[in-house]
Scaffold this active site. Structure first.
Site, PDB file in Angstrom:
ATOM      1  N   TYR A 141     -97.850  -8.773  27.379  1.00 37.38           N
ATOM      2  CA  TYR A 141     -97.971  -9.156  29.022  1.00 37.38           C
ATOM      3  C   TYR A 141     -98.772  -7.790  28.758  1.00 37.38           C
ATOM      4  CZ  TYR A 141     -95.340 -13.709  30.394  1.00 37.38           C
ATOM      5  OH  TYR A 141     -95.228 -14.463  30.417  1.00 37.38           O
ATOM      6  N   LYS A 200     -90.498 -16.086  16.788  1.00 34.81           N
ATOM      7  CA  LYS A 200     -90.073 -17.030  16.106  1.00 34.81           C
ATOM      8  C   LYS A 200     -90.856 -16.851  14.751  1.00 34.81           C
ATOM      9  CE  LYS A 200     -92.444 -21.291  16.430  1.00 34.81           C
ATOM     10  NZ  LYS A 200     -91.891 -22.461  16.775  1.00 34.81           N
ATOM     11  N   ASP A 232     -88.815 -22.230  20.242  1.00 35.90           N
ATOM     12  CA  ASP A 232     -88.961 -24.314  20.692  1.00 35.90           C
ATOM     13  C   ASP A 232     -87.163 -24.156  20.723  1.00 35.90           C
ATOM     14  OD1 ASP A 232     -88.691 -22.984  18.221  1.00 35.90           O
ATOM     15  OD2 ASP A 232     -90.339 -24.781  17.387  1.00 35.90           O
ATOM     16  N   ASP A 256     -89.928 -14.763  29.610  1.00 35.73           N
ATOM     17  CA  ASP A 256     -90.395 -14.783  31.441  1.00 35.73           C
ATOM     18  C   ASP A 256     -90.186 -16.524  31.292  1.00 35.73           C
ATOM     19  OD1 ASP A 256     -91.685 -15.062  33.595  1.00 35.73           O
ATOM     20  OD2 ASP A 256     -93.726 -15.146  32.946  1.00 35.73           O
ATOM     21  N   ASP A 260     -86.414 -18.715  33.390  1.00 31.84           N
ATOM     22  CA  ASP A 260     -86.887 -19.567  34.630  1.00 31.84           C
ATOM     23  C   ASP A 260     -86.029 -21.009  34.547  1.00 31.84           C
ATOM     24  OD1 ASP A 260     -88.567 -17.454  36.122  1.00 31.84           O
ATOM     25  OD2 ASP A 260     -89.814 -18.639  36.256  1.00 31.84           O
TER      26      ASP A 260
END
Ligand code: NAD
Length: 367
Positions: A141, A200, A232, A256, A260
């Protein structure tokens, strides 16, 4: 030493839930030896109304001088037509950047009494209590961005003579990884002493460095058990068996998404606090929900996410875990007694308002 708290009520239901936080702080001060003072400043739409800017300079100065900041929520339809740089959410981004808040702590707790609110089976989520630690000021980001036309662009065995291409860069330094890892290890120490680092690393260079550095930092915390999961798999495990986790730590983008998912596991946005911390341990504490303009001014908002944000503030910035435990126990007591605001009530169940819920928590604090 007297601790200084800055209150930022903001917009919508913000002032109503802030009033309940003040009620709680006052009782902690008067009856439980909490040595603190507090003052308020405008932010968001209220900042724009008071001083023509969503983050008035005086508000940022007051935030820098405070030991901890308690923010309710910003935003509302009244401000939707303002230019981008004057929109209420700019106040939030501005204060996060201005204070250098690089770590974001989002607990997801599901009290057994509210297990029906989740979209998952009650036995999978009932009693859930996990914490996601998200890196907040680095990664993709904030990395270099590029958009343009490139020639001879390769897609597998194809070569595209002219392609419009956009790139975002995920970059992390060992410094940034080590400091968020330390935040997560410290948080794990205050809880169940288990930390799962999510990356990852089978694909990304940045994740390989992430894992290496987290392992290095783990040597400073021999009392905390460290594990690793690929993102994942972490997403799958969060919905399959979320109670296996204690604390998770991850990058900005993975955090992020995972935070959520974790919030949704609980099904009750009015219950979830959050914290964002900087290097000095100074923190901004806020409910995970927004300003709920649809119920603003009606006295029906759930103040519990705000009161639990006060608990996080006491635990992570003000060195009073004892009082944080007391608030969390009081919230459990009121829920067990069947008290519900509209957002967490089942159809047909009796509902109480914002102030009555605040009073109930204060009464359940004990002496
Ligand atoms: P929201 O979280 O404000 O509301 C979503 C739904 O949840 C609404 O039906 C609302 O009534 C309900 N709700 C939220 N908090 C509640 C509470 N404490 N008690 C009872 N019900 C509650 O999200 P939204 O509707 O998408 O956004 C409304 C405004 O809030 C927008 O202006 C948005 O930009 C802003 N917002 C601010 C923040 C923040 O300040 N951190 C976060 C998200 C959204």
């Amino acid at each position: 030493m007297t601790q200084k708290i800055l209150l930022l009520p903001g917009d919508g239901i913000g002032p109503e839930i802030t009033a309940e936080a003040v009620k709680l702080l006052t009782v902690l001060r008067d009856r439980h030896g909490f040595d603190a003072t507090w003052s308020s400043a405008p932010i968001g739409g209220a900042g724009y109304d008071a001083a023509g800017h969503p983050l008035p300079p005086a508000t940022l100065e007051a935030a820098k001088a405070a030991d901890a900041i308690l923010l309710a929520a910003v935003g509302g339809p009244k401000y939707d037509s303002l230019p981008k740089e004057l929109r209420p959410e700019r106040g939030l981004l501005g204060i996060r950047a201005g204070l250098g808040l690089y770590s974001n702590l989002r607990p997801a707790i599901l009290y057994p009494e509210l297990a029906d609110a989740s979209s998952l089976k009650p036995d999978v989520v009932s009693g859930l209590d996990i914490l996601i630690v998200r890196e907040l000021t680095g990664g993709i980001y904030f990395g270099k961005r590029e958009t343009g036309v490139e020639t001879d662009y390769k897609v597998g065995s194809h070569v595209i003579p002219s392609a419009r291409v956009a790139r975002d860069t995920e970059a992390y330094s060992d410094f940034e990884i080590a400091r968020i890892a330390r935040t997560a290890f410290e948080a794990a120490r205050l809880r169940g002493k288990r930390l799962c680092s999510v990356d990852k690393n089978n694909v990304l260079e940045s994740s390989q460095l992430w894992r290496e550095v987290v392992i290095e930092v783990s040597k400073e915390y021999p009392d905390v058990t460290l594990s690793h999961l690929l993102v994942d798999n972490a997403a799958m495990q969060l919905v399959r068996a979320p109670k296996q986790f204690d604390v998770l730590v991850t990058s900005n983008m993975f955090g992020d998404i995972l935070s959520d998912i974790a919030a949704e596991l609980t099904g009750s946005i009015g219950m979830l606090p959050s914290a964002s911390l900087n290097e000095r341990g100074q923190g901004l504490y806020e409910p995970s929900h927004g300003s709920a303009p649809d119920i603003a001014g009606l006295g029906v908002a759930n103040p519990l996410a705000m009161l639990l944000s006060v608990a996080m503030m006491l635990r992570y910035s003000l060195g009073r875990s004892d009082l944080a435990d007391r608030i969390q126990a009081a919230v459990k007591t009121v829920l067990a007694a069947g008290l519900r605001t509209g957002d967490i009530a089942k159809p047909g169940e009796a509902r109480i308002g914002t102030a009555a819920m605040g009073d109930a928590v204060v009464a359940a604090l004990g002496h």
